[in-house]
Design an enzyme around this catalytic site. Structure first.
Site, PDB file in Angstrom:
ATOM      1  N   GLY A  62      -1.217  -7.202   2.521  1.00  0.00           N
ATOM      2  CA  GLY A  62      -0.939  -5.803   2.233  1.00  0.00           C
ATOM      3  C   GLY A  62      -1.409  -4.934   3.561  1.00  0.00           C
ATOM      4  CG  ASN A  63       0.290  -1.438   4.809  1.00  0.00           C
ATOM      5  OD1 ASN A  63      -0.070  -0.361   4.182  1.00  0.00           O
ATOM      6  ND2 ASN A  63       1.511  -2.085   4.717  1.00  0.00           N
ATOM      7  NE  ARG A  64      -8.223  -1.543   6.741  1.00  0.00           N
ATOM      8  CZ  ARG A  64      -8.745  -2.267   5.868  1.00  0.00           C
ATOM      9  NH1 ARG A  64      -9.141  -1.650   4.605  1.00  0.00           N
ATOM     10  NH2 ARG A  64      -9.558  -3.088   5.902  1.00  0.00           N
TER      11      ARG A  64
END
Ligand code: CTP
Ligand code: CA
Length: 240
Positions: free
Chosen positions: A33-35
């Protein structure tokens, strides 16, 4: 009903906004995932709603609260880039404006384990092979040129740091041309700038064609994500 028309430039218009990050599954319990917090995309959806639009907000992973049900924004939740692509294809067939604020994973694991991946004792560290995800923004632009249908205005985003030889605004200009969208919003990112923060500075770049309406100079907006979102929606509205 008492508002003058210029307060609601998007009255009767349908706007699709994507926000948040994607999750790319590794197995039933793990993902990449990413932030992305989703704040900028949610602010854009609210700005479009405030401008009178009928707003559909497609949400990935968030680190903030989604709009409440009484805000008049229709919500759809997705997880992966592929799901986001399908949702955008469906929603953008019937909309005037698409705003792609989502942080879409460029790659996903090539294979997804059907059951939880176990560690082994053979001393081998596992390797994850990645494969490219579809470029949803570029594909929407291509579909519009091919069919003559789709969003009248397509807005892309870019987060660029730049480097010793490359100015972030130049990089964003190249990305705008590559993607073929009508507007590109540049977030200048550096250590702990922008991600998850309330304040931001954006540059709104117009394509060659959009420049005929908006002029050649990028518009720079500093301040809250709300203010930035209002400026993006205002510029995009001028292209309808
Ligand atoms: N985007 C998309 N589909 C992807 C990747 C990105 O639709 N698979 C959209 C994003 O929502 C954003 C724009 O494209 O509006 C630019 O994203 P960005 O990651 O900056 O561009 P990339 O082409 O992926 O370039 P980079 O190699 O710099 O990540
Ligand atoms: Ca990317």
């Amino acid at each position: 009903a008492d508002h003058p028309v210029h307060d609601e430039p998007l009255r009767g218009r349908r706007v699709v906004v994507t926000a948040g990050g994607t999750r790319e599954a590794l197995d039933p319990v793990r993902f990449l995932g990413n932030r992305s917090s989703g704040r900028q995309g949610i602010a854009l959806a609210r700005a479009a709603r405030q401008a009178g639009a009928d707003v559909h907000l497609i949400l990935g992973t968030l680190e903030t609260e989604p709009p409440a049900s009484d805000e008049g924004i229709s919500l759809e939740h997705i997880e992966s880039a592929q799901q986001l692509g399908a949702a955008v294809a469906e929603a953008s067939a019937e909309c005037d404006m698409l705003i792609m604020a989502a942080a879409v994973a460029d790659f996903r694991p090539l294979t997804v384990g059907e059951s939880k991946i176990k560690k082994t004792d053979d001393g081998q560290d596992p390797t994850i092979t990645l494969t490219r995800n579809p470029d949803i923004l570029a594909e929407t632009v291509a579909a519009r040129s091919r069919t003559g249908k789709g969003p009248t205005v397509i807005v892309g985003f870019a987060a660029e740091t730049g480097d010793a030889e490359h100015d972030p605004v130049d990089l964003a200009g190249q990305k705008l041309q590559r993607k073929g969208c009508d507007l590109l919003v540049l977030n200048q990112v550096g250590t702990d700038l922008v991600f998850g923060r309330e304040d931001t500075e954006v540059h709104i770049l117009a394509s060659q064609q959009s420049q005929q309406v908006l002029g050649a100079e990028p518009l720079t907006v500093a301040g809250s994500k709300t203010r930035a979102a209002q400026a993006v929606v205002a510029q995009a509205s001028r292209l309808l």
